[in-house]
Design a protein around this motif. Structure first.
Motif, short mmCIF file in Angstrom:
data_model
loop_
_atom_site.label_atom_id
_atom_site.label_comp_id
_atom_site.label_asym_id
_atom_site.label_seq_id
_atom_site.Cartn_x
_atom_site.Cartn_y
_atom_site.Cartn_z
N CYS A 1 -3.53 -13.49 10.46
CA CYS A 1 -4.14 -14.35 9.43
C CYS A 1 -3.16 -15.39 8.89
O CYS A 1 -3.56 -16.30 8.18
N CYS B 1 1.80 -13.35 9.00
CA CYS B 1 1.07 -12.32 9.76
C CYS B 1 0.54 -12.96 11.04
O CYS B 1 0.04 -14.09 11.02
N CYS C 1 -4.85 -7.09 7.47
CA CYS C 1 -5.32 -7.11 8.86
C CYS C 1 -5.25 -5.71 9.48
O CYS C 1 -6.10 -5.36 10.31
N CYS D 1 -0.19 -8.02 8.63
CA CYS D 1 -0.19 -7.72 7.20
C CYS D 1 -1.10 -6.52 6.92
O CYS D 1 -1.95 -6.17 7.75
ZN ZN Z 1 -2.99 -10.64 8.30
#
Ligand code: ZN
Ligand code: ZN
Length: 249
Positions: free
Chosen positions: A27, A24, A39, A36
């Motif tokens: 993160c 992602c 997030c 993701c």
């Molecule tokens: Zn993420």
């Protein structure tokens, strides 16, 4: 016969095997999409009641037309309405900064993932027009993020993109400047270079901070004969709570 680079070949093979997962962008956790799901839910939608400049109006009802903030009462914006689907806050700010200031174009694909579900708020729009960067900034960054954003929205919303505005002066970076300084910088910053008479235009920019660029660009289009201007930005910067109260006071 050249020697086989086994290390590279293994990397390609494993890459193709696992390529349905990416880290992602925000993160780093493995995800099927560039951002993701964890997030994605951290992105904060901007919801009403809002002023015409998209500033939240706490305590106001959802009346039509919406109430104006203190600044817009004193100086009504030249645009008829504005819309920012998201608040410019963590983690979206990191993504936009990485895109804008570090030229990381993978972030653009992640932003496109976000745009996919966003409708054009004003169906009577004739054309889209990007708030342009000065050529010197474009050259320095290697791209114009508002122009690229507007190109993608033009495809998504099926509206032509009109290169109507030119940035005449290389305004100093607007970051960290007070609103009055921003407005002084932006006076006569834009020039209209195509006919816009009678058109309903949606201006596109990445982030609205004080709204000074949006005001200056809209004013230029209205003065050139545009029928109406709306402003769409991906995100809106919100002042701190105490500043917000002062704005509305
Ligand atoms: Zn993420
Ligand atoms: Zn306002």
């Amino acid at each position: 016969m050249p020697a086989v680079n086994w290390k590279a070949a293994t990397k390609v093979y494993c890459g193709s095997f696992f390529n349905q997962f990416y880290p992602c962008l925000l993160c780093g956790k493995k995800s099927r999409t560039l951002l993701c799901p964890h997030c994605m839910v951290l992105l904060t939608p901007l919801q009403g009641p809002l002023c015409r400049c998209s500033l939240p109006m706490p305590g106001a009802d959802n009346s039509q037309p919406p109430p104006l903030c203190g600044r817009c009462v004193r100086r009504p914006p030249p645009f008829a309405a504005s819309h920012s689907p998201l608040i410019y806050s963590h983690p979206l700010d990191r993504l936009i900064q990485r895109y804008k200031h570090h030229g990381d174009l993978v972030c653009e694909n992640a932003l496109e993932q976000l745009l996919a579900g966003m409708p054009l708020p004003w169906p009577d729009t004739d054309v889209l027009c990007a708030v342009p960067a000065h050529w010197r900034r474009r050259w320095w960054r290697g791209f114009d993020q508002s122009q690229r954003l507007a190109t993608r929205l033009s495809l998504l919303w099926q509206r032509p993109l009109l290169p109507a505005l030119l940035r005449q002066h290389a305004t100093a970076s607007q970051q960290g400047l007070k609103r009055t300084q921003r407005e002084r910088n932006l006076r006569r910053a834009f020039q209209c270079v195509t006919p816009v008479t009678g058109l309903t235009i949606t201006l596109i920019d990445d982030v609205m901070t004080t709204g000074s660029s949006a005001r200056a660009a809209s004013r230029t289009l209205i003065d050139a004969g545009a029928h109406q201007v709306h402003v769409w930005t991906l995100a809106r910067t919100l002042p701190h709570k105490h500043t917000l109260d002062a704005h509305n006071g």
